[in-house]
Design a protein around this motif. Structure first.
Motif, PDB file in Angstrom:
ATOM      1  N   SER A 556     -91.810 -21.970 -25.220  1.00 40.50           N
ATOM      2  CA  SER A 556     -92.073 -21.490 -23.860  1.00 40.50           C
ATOM      3  C   SER A 556     -93.423 -20.792 -23.785  1.00 40.50           C
ATOM      4  N   ILE A 580     -89.048 -31.069 -28.115  1.00 36.92           N
ATOM      5  CA  ILE A 580     -88.278 -29.822 -28.283  1.00 36.92           C
ATOM      6  C   ILE A 580     -87.693 -29.869 -29.686  1.00 36.92           C
ATOM      7  N   ASP A 584     -81.238 -25.347 -30.614  1.00 41.22           N
ATOM      8  CA  ASP A 584     -80.640 -24.488 -29.592  1.00 41.22           C
ATOM      9  C   ASP A 584     -81.112 -24.836 -28.188  1.00 41.22           C
ATOM     10  N   ASN A 585     -82.311 -25.446 -28.082  1.00 44.23           N
ATOM     11  CA  ASN A 585     -82.888 -25.736 -26.764  1.00 44.23           C
ATOM     12  C   ASN A 585     -82.808 -27.211 -26.381  1.00 44.23           C
ATOM     13  N   TRP A 586     -82.105 -28.003 -27.190  1.00 45.30           N
ATOM     14  CA  TRP A 586     -81.950 -29.403 -26.812  1.00 45.30           C
ATOM     15  C   TRP A 586     -81.288 -29.487 -25.434  1.00 45.30           C
ATOM     16  N   GLY A 587     -81.773 -30.379 -24.627  1.00 47.48           N
ATOM     17  CA  GLY A 587     -81.262 -30.527 -23.263  1.00 47.48           C
ATOM     18  C   GLY A 587     -82.100 -29.801 -22.227  1.00 47.48           C
ATOM     19  N   ASP A 588     -83.113 -29.054 -22.688  1.00 47.51           N
ATOM     20  CA  ASP A 588     -83.953 -28.286 -21.752  1.00 47.51           C
ATOM     21  C   ASP A 588     -85.111 -29.101 -21.170  1.00 47.51           C
ATOM     22  N   LYS A 591     -85.710 -28.857 -17.369  1.00 51.00           N
ATOM     23  CA  LYS A 591     -86.194 -27.527 -16.987  1.00 51.00           C
ATOM     24  C   LYS A 591     -87.684 -27.380 -17.308  1.00 51.00           C
ATOM     25  N   ILE A 592     -88.084 -27.834 -18.495  1.00 53.58           N
ATOM     26  CA  ILE A 592     -89.486 -27.728 -18.897  1.00 53.58           C
ATOM     27  C   ILE A 592     -90.373 -28.588 -17.986  1.00 53.58           C
ATOM     28  N   GLU A 595     -91.131 -26.962 -14.791  1.00 59.01           N
ATOM     29  CA  GLU A 595     -92.172 -25.933 -14.905  1.00 59.01           C
ATOM     30  C   GLU A 595     -93.569 -26.568 -14.928  1.00 59.01           C
ATOM     31  N   ASP A 711     -83.701 -35.751 -24.766  1.00 61.36           N
ATOM     32  CA  ASP A 711     -84.968 -35.069 -24.447  1.00 61.36           C
ATOM     33  C   ASP A 711     -86.142 -36.035 -24.583  1.00 61.36           C
TER      34      ASP A 711
END
Length: 837
Positions: A556, A580, A584-588, A591-592, A595, A711
């Motif tokens: 981030s 990614i 822990d952040n897989w699937g984000d 969202k990214i 942004e 992802d």
């Protein structure tokens, strides 16, 4: 002495010598005939020696709508070759005492407030006047037609600053000769067409020479119409609403008349020889230097050649005088292709000439790189360029390639490649061409070679593919700071030195600045250091590409950094091999991407490239984000959150070659320890080996499974992502299989995007993202980098353990118009070039 020799030449120019010409005009005829047959020349030519016609001929038609044949008496728009007639008109007025060449032009056009400009400045293009086209386009109304007097009023109403101090430099400008024509009209009180007829064409008996512009009521009988041929279709490209002006163009003549005209210049019939001499002297600038241009004539001292070209709408002309052998070449052309003009001038100057052959690729499904639907078409290549696209028929004797109904696409552009390092040893570049890649972009992750070295290497060791490069932040950082000082931020003084190195590379053609902020040579740089270098890049017209500072724990913050670089430096920024890498952040990914879209809506041009794999390849040191390489807790965190030890393979390990090809878990089992302990051992052993073998670059490499396919699919699908490999000549299968994997797995099998969209992401979008022009699209004028592929069978075969397996479905690859790969075989041809920004 030179002055008197020139006068002597002027006096004897018209004397005819007896005997036969030694010039091979049959070669010229053959070349022009071939160009005519292949739709690259429509016009007339005349070659004379000592005033005697040796060769003349017409090729083609006067009007593409009617097919009326050209003759050597057909009158073409001379375009800028008109300027020599205007110059003679001015010299006639000079001899009659109506003006002097050093008069301020405002004596005749007082409305214009440009100071210090003489008639001589205008004749020699040293006035600094602005180009009138730009003024007219900006201020005209839709139905305006420009004339000489309207131009003066326009420049009076909308004053535009001069480009430079009169006489300080040379810059070709059509405004000069339009205003000179206006001066002739004002002094004599007659329109230019009347003056030309009374003082030039009448006395010389020129029946094919006249002024014609769109405001005149009648089109002359032997008027040739300009045209343009695009994709095999011919359309008129003649006079426009600018063409009410005269002086810089719109004088028409034939090759026959022009020979008489050229001979008259040296006979004293129009102006005295001593006066005419001034037209053939190079202009002297304020600083005492000269420029090889006289009054309407360029000068080539190597070939003793006085010449001028004319280009306007659908006309391309050449008049050339050999002052030593008393030869004249006149070529007039209607059509937008200037191949004949270039070739004829080379022939005239005794240089080797040949017609570039054309090749027709027919029976294909064309996917042009723009994302538009596939269509049936044919593509014609001329040399290294695409000449035409459409429903084309073969020219006589043209090579024809049958595409078998398969897809023809632009050659793929790998915007993040490491193949360049292997080109010296492997110039066939199978890693690239086997998957349809014709251009690679090197200088990635902050590491680059100087452009001079790269160009020299390609000149000495030609390769099958094109290469462009970024300038690496870490590389210039090491030059300035020293290898042992990289673990700290740079000082302001060091930043200044880096900027100088970067500026030099940008001027030599670097695409911009690349960083590898996750790697230790750049990891300790401050955000401000990178922003300042990015600002220098922006000033130089370059772009920014980055292996961001973290792809896992601090992703981030790393994305915030690259967005801020784009915001402050005001240049396009690209995320390299977007991923990614933290479980822990897989699937984000959605969202990214949201942004990044928000940043784009703010006006920040942020983009990405991505490869279609769940595993990456790099140093195992990146698995320690905080650089705590001896910490067992950090190693344990890495094995649980940052990668899968069961599926991650050491592809290179010089301290113990037996570990190559084994997973981290397998190595741990062999060592009877945990995977975390093994990770610490691998880092320490590699570091020790590198210290003991300083000549070694990288003692270890891991291919690590670290991403989620969902992802990857999301990043690949983003409209602002192009495809890259991040690959080299082996190791990770991406080096040989990225592009074909996208086409086989993500297009045909998973259907996450259309074939047209995928190819767009490999070609035109890639070119846009790295700032390359005339590449990545199948359209006239673009580079002839092409790939013929079978969309039903194309797929990658490279896997871990067999990373150099060639792809299926790539049938043929062309680089700069030359076939380099066919049916899984290199053709051992090396037409690749260095591509500058």
């Amino acid at each position: 002495m030179k002055k008197y020799l020139l006068v002597l030449w002027l006096a004897i120019f018209v004397i005819q010598l007896h005997g036969q010409s030694t010039v091979n005009f049959h070669q010229l005829d053959s070349l022009l005939l071939r160009l005519n047959q292949t739709h690259r020349f429509n016009g007339t030519v005349l070659y004379a020696e000592n005033g005697k016609i040796v060769f003349k001929k017409a090729y083609g038609v006067a009007d593409v709508r009617t097919g009326e044949a050209l003759t050597t008496h057909s009158s073409f728009n001379l375009a800028s070759d008109t300027k020599q007639f205007i110059a003679v008109g001015i010299l006639q007025l000079f001899e009659r005492g109506k003006l002097t060449l050093d008069d301020d032009f405002r004596k005749y056009i007082p409305e214009l407030n440009y100071k210090g400009i003489s008639i001589r400045n205008m004749l020699t293009h040293t006035s600094g006047l602005p180009e009138y086209f730009d003024i007219f386009i900006r201020y005209r109304s839709p139905l305006d037609t420009l004339t000489n007097e309207k131009l003066i009023r326009l420049m009076t109403t909308h004053p535009t600053a001069a480009e430079f101090i009169p006489g300080s430099k040379w810059s070709y400008c059509n405004t000069n000769y339009v205003l000179l024509a206006a001066i002739i009209e004002r002094i004599t009180g007659m329109p230019l067409q009347e003056y030309i007829q009374k003082n030039i064409t009448g006395p010389l008996g020129l029946n094919d020479t006249y002024v014609y512009q769109v405001c005149l009521p009648q089109v002359p009988r032997n008027h040739v119409y300009g045209f343009t041929e695009t994709n095999g279709v011919q359309k008129l490209n003649d006079l426009t609403n600018v063409d009410g002006v005269t002086g810089d163009g719109n004088l028409y003549s034939s090759v026959e008349d022009l020979l008489t005209w050229e001979q008259s210049l040296f006979s004293g019939k129009l102006v005295q020889q001593i006066t005419m001499q001034q037209a053939f002297l190079p202009v002297k600038l304020n600083d005492g230097s000269t420029y090889p241009y006289g009054f309407g004539w360029f000068m080539d001292t190597v070939f003793h050649d006085y010449y001028h070209t004319g280009s306007w709408a659908g006309f391309r002309n050449l008049i050339s005088l050999d002052t030593v052998h008393k030869r004249v070449l006149i070529l007039l052309s209607s059509g937008n292709n200037d191949a004949a003009r270039k070739l004829a001038r080379l022939w005239f100057n005794g240089q080797n000439v040949s017609v570039t052959p054309t090749v027709l690729i027919k029976n294909i499904k064309l996917i042009d790189g723009l994302g538009t639907p596939a269509r049936d078409a044919a593509v014609r290549i001329a040399g290294n360029k695409i000449q035409a696209v459409g429903q084309l028929t073969a020219f006589p004797g043209e090579e024809v390639i049958n595409g078998g109904g398969k897809v023809l696409a632009p050659g793929f552009i790998d915007t993040h490649s490491h193949v360049g390092g292997s080109l010296k040893a492997f110039p066939d570049a199978l890693a690239a061409v086997n998957q349809g890649v014709t251009t690679i972009v090197s200088g990635q992750d902050g590491f680059s070679d100087p452009i001079d070295s790269l160009i020299d290497l390609m000149n000495r060791n030609p390769a099958a593919i094109n290469v462009a490069t970024y300038t690496g932040h870490a590389s210039i950082r090491e030059i300035v700071m020293g290898k042992d000082q990289l673990h700290r931020p740079a000082t302001l003084e060091e930043q200044g030195k880096m900027k100088i190195l970067l500026e030099v590379e940008l001027k030599k053609g670097s695409l911009g600045l690349s960083t590898g902020l996750e790697y230790e040579p750049a990891f300790y740089s401050s955000r401000d250091e990178v922003i300042e270098l990015a600002k220098t890049t922006a000033i130089g017209g370059g772009r920014y590409i980055s292996h961001v500072r973290s792809e896992d724990l601090q992703l981030s913050d790393a994305l915030d950094e690259i967005i801020e670089i784009g915001r402050q430096a005001k240049l396009p920024v690209q995320i390299s091999h977007f991923k990614i890498a933290l479980k822990d952040n897989w699937g984000d990914a959605p969202k990214i991407l949201a942004e990044l879209e928000r940043a784009r809506q703010e006006g920040i041009d942020i983009t990405a490239d991505c490869y279609p794999y769940e595993f990456w390849s790099s140093t195992i040191r990146v698995l320690f984000p905080n650089k705590d390489f001896t910490s067992l807790s950090a190693a344990t965190y890495a094995t649980e959150h940052l990668f899968d030890p069961e599926a991650s393979v050491m592809s290179r390990f010089l301290p113990n070659a037996a570990f190559k090809g084994k997973t981290i878990s397998a190595i741990a089992a062999l060592r009877h320890e945990t995977t975390a302990q093994t990770l610490i051992y691998l880092v320490a052993a590699a570091e020790k080996y590198e210290n003991e073998h300083p000549e070694t670059e990288g003692a270890e490499t891991i291919v690590a499974k670290s991403m989620s396919d969902n992802d990857v699919a999301s990043f690949l699908s983003w409209a602002n992502t192009n495809i890259c490999s991040d690959g080299s000549n082996g190791g990770h299968p991406r080096g040989y299989g990225t592009f074909t994997r996208v086409l086989g797995e993500y297009v045909r099998a998973k259907k996450i995007m259309s074939l047209e969209t995928a190819i767009h992401k490999m070609t035109a979008l890639s070119a846009e993202h790295v700032g390359l022009k005339n590449i990545g699209v199948i359209a006239p004028g673009y580079n002839a980098d092409l790939v013929l592929l079978d969309p039903d069978t194309v797929k990658d075969n490279a896997v871990i353990g067999n990373s150099q397996a060639l792809s299926d479905g790539i049938l043929e690859v062309w680089v700069n118009g030359v076939p380099v790969y066919q049916n899984k075989q290199s053709l051992h041809r090396y037409p690749g070039v260095f591509i500058s920004r």
